[in-house]
Design an enzyme around this catalytic site. Sequence first.
Site, PDB file in Angstrom:
ATOM      1  N   GLU A 227      14.938 -22.635   8.722  1.00  0.00           N
ATOM      2  CA  GLU A 227      14.430 -22.736   7.343  1.00  0.00           C
ATOM      3  C   GLU A 227      15.554 -22.480   6.341  1.00  0.00           C
ATOM      4  O   GLU A 227      15.700 -23.197   5.345  1.00  0.00           O
ATOM      5  CB  GLU A 227      13.292 -21.737   7.155  1.00  0.00           C
ATOM      6  CG  GLU A 227      12.812 -21.590   5.717  1.00  0.00           C
ATOM      7  CD  GLU A 227      12.566 -20.139   5.344  1.00  0.00           C
ATOM      8  OE1 GLU A 227      13.180 -19.674   4.361  1.00  0.00           O
ATOM      9  OE2 GLU A 227      11.771 -19.472   6.026  1.00  0.00           O
ATOM     10  N   HIS A 228      16.384 -21.468   6.585  1.00  0.00           N
ATOM     11  CA  HIS A 228      17.507 -21.170   5.694  1.00  0.00           C
ATOM     12  C   HIS A 228      18.539 -22.291   5.705  1.00  0.00           C
ATOM     13  O   HIS A 228      19.051 -22.692   4.657  1.00  0.00           O
ATOM     14  CB  HIS A 228      18.171 -19.857   6.123  1.00  0.00           C
ATOM     15  CG  HIS A 228      17.480 -18.631   5.624  1.00  0.00           C
ATOM     16  ND1 HIS A 228      18.102 -17.690   4.834  1.00  0.00           N
ATOM     17  CD2 HIS A 228      16.210 -18.179   5.795  1.00  0.00           C
ATOM     18  CE1 HIS A 228      17.261 -16.726   4.552  1.00  0.00           C
ATOM     19  NE2 HIS A 228      16.095 -16.987   5.132  1.00  0.00           N
TER      20      HIS A 228
ATOM     21  N   HIS B  99      13.044 -19.202  11.557  1.00  0.00           N
ATOM     22  CA  HIS B  99      13.414 -18.645  10.249  1.00  0.00           C
ATOM     23  C   HIS B  99      14.840 -19.052   9.894  1.00  0.00           C
ATOM     24  O   HIS B  99      15.144 -19.396   8.738  1.00  0.00           O
ATOM     25  CB  HIS B  99      13.275 -17.124  10.315  1.00  0.00           C
ATOM     26  CG  HIS B  99      13.559 -16.418   9.042  1.00  0.00           C
ATOM     27  ND1 HIS B  99      14.001 -15.110   8.984  1.00  0.00           N
ATOM     28  CD2 HIS B  99      13.477 -16.819   7.753  1.00  0.00           C
ATOM     29  CE1 HIS B  99      14.168 -14.755   7.736  1.00  0.00           C
ATOM     30  NE2 HIS B  99      13.867 -15.762   6.961  1.00  0.00           N
TER      31      HIS B  99
END
Length: 798
Positions: free
Chosen positions: A59-60, A56
């Site tokens: 992804e950022h 996650h």
Amino acid sequence: MHGVSPSFSAGRHRLRLRNGATLDVAQQPWAERAGICLRVAAGSHDEPVAYPGLAHFLEHLLFLGSRDYGPEQGLMAYAQGCGGQVNASTQARHTDFLCELPAERLQPALARLFDMLCRPLLDSAAQLREREVLQAEYQARSTDADSRIEHALGQALAAGHRCGDFLAGDRASLAVEQAAFQQALHGYHRRHYQAGNMRLTLVGPQSPEDLLAIGEALLAQLPAADSPTIGESPPPMLPLRAPRLGLQQRAAALHLGFAVQLSEPGLASALALLLDVLQDPAPGGLLAGLRQARLCRQLRARVLYCHAGQCLLRLDCTAAERGAALIAELLGWLRQVRGDPAWPVRLADWRQAQALRQFGMGPLALARSLQDAEAELDDARLLHTLSALLAQLAGGTGLIELACDNQARPPWPATGLALPLAALPARELPAAQLSVGLAPVESLLALPEAASPSLPLARLRHHPGAAAGGPAALHWCGEVAGQHGPGELQALLQARIADLQRGCERLGIALQLEVQPGGWSLALQGAAALLPACSARLLPLLLAPPTEAAEPATSGLLLRQLLQRLPQLGGGDSDGGLQGLSVGLGPGERAQLDALFAVVEPLPAGQPLAARNHELLWREVEQPGSEAALVLLCPLPDADAGREAAWRLLGQLLQGAFYRRLRGELQLGYALFAGYRQVQGERALLFALQSPVCEAAGIFEHIHAFLDQQRQRLAALSVAEFARCRDELAQALRPPKSNLARAEQLWQLQLAGLSEAHPQRVRQALAELTPDELQAAYAQLLQSGHWRVLASGPGPHV
């Protein structure tokens, strides 16, 4: 070409490239925008166990600059600059990158997307800043009831399965200062972000050949991996370690889970068919029987995880009573319907519904849907898989019962988040009593029998559809008598139409209901042949006086709840009665619609809204939870086309800066929005933010300070930059070609009391707009005396 010949199936074109990447495209001739979904076949369950949230986090980070495009030239800024949207999502076994923007911008957007995925900077300072954003997301998700329920269901699975881990990521797990973490982060990126793991879907008005050429030109540049990534088989879900669990939570509820392990082809399709039937409220089905026996009012079923022959289902049982009896009836129904001869009829109906849903989807929704589509099985193979699935579910070995109540529970240790959770003792289930099977198929194409002119008056306007065809649109607004507040009325009307809404949406009819003081508005979009019958069923429910008690609204993201209540801040005044506007209906559908009413009159042109001169209006909406959220509405003072052109350009110039300042630099929150919008009849600039570190009054002060600071930036805007932004906005304001965009424009003009010539006047005013006029408009915005706020807390100095 670099790949083999594409295959063609139902309008979908597929190409497998030599480097291992896959490309799927579909044409929507009526679309004005293009949809992009790039899926990387790796997610949270593929990250190192030592660093929960790493996938996650990556992804950022990918949005924060790449080799050829800095953050202000990357995909996010590019899409926002031309009125598009960008999003991303990290799931258990894949990560999706989503974008929708004007069709002619597709190739430059893809160039930015591939650069950020394959050549990210992963700057150390940016990592430290972005970790704080994930910390805020972690705090929000860890207190969100829905996320906690899913985490609790995962605890029932066999030890070691990662569906039991909470993988949002926080300061503790994202040890960016450590060399070992950096090695893991870069290693995860090298291993998984390579051509063989990437699947791109494109949807737009371009021909399939053009879409394939655009996608292939970029995908083919990606180097093949030195060795293909082979995902490890997940550990078993069964046997369950805790089939019955109790979760301490404020709202009492019953949630069920089913863990499935089934090595049959087409499992995802069989699940979709089963859940479609399971939730059908039609007479003769499971839900109707449960309602009649007063065991529950609604069943909501969804797939939480599906990979490598494993899946985890979640069933929410609204207003469930006598949980043991409900479970017994559910298992009994699963056993009974396994051999039901009506399954081929239900399968044919489900396939037709799938086709209608895809027809009604926008480019981005369709691009995402194509990612989830399995290789199509023939009916016999799919029904065989369904029978095996039903047999396993009916056996009950994977059944999970989660009871939520306010009873104190000890902390249950789990990766990422400990829960107040405890195992409950097993119990005997009663014998099933109901005799229900598969509900018969019902058609929404036919008008209901009671559809003789029962609605007394409608003011209607019909517009022809676009030459390219596509879905039609129908807008309604009406009045409701009574003293209900908007929130209560929204919940009441939503409950009334819930079954019909489910039936409409499964056939591709998008339905949006909004409530404002004294009335409601309804938008329907989808196949033209379905819209008259949908209206005939929905309108009597919405127009009937409210007498029943409203169900409490379901919770969700706080900012989303406030945005849903925005009509409370609108200034539109209803002209009374029922009003409607259609675009794209044929003569037969128009006649069907007109026949519903005793009297049909032309829809009169609305009247421009009167200016409002009150001081700052602050409306507080009490919401549970520790975070705060605020929506600021800054309405245009009048209907002048030149002023609207300037404010629209301000919205475009401010949105990216708002995101960078409040999210990136100040790190106030992760959910935010800025831009030009129309709320009911009022055109306005809208600013919204949810924050875990700032109260509502503080959010307002930060937004006010941001707007003050932007005065200097706008004054220093170069002539070239001004012209570029103005040209981009002019492209976005071109006359709409699709039925849906045309209907939305006409309806917004009607609500605002503006003529159909108004958009042309705005485009002309934009072409003549000068930098000095833009600065004058901004000064007027800052000096406005009628800002409006919807917030989760009190305002400044209160």
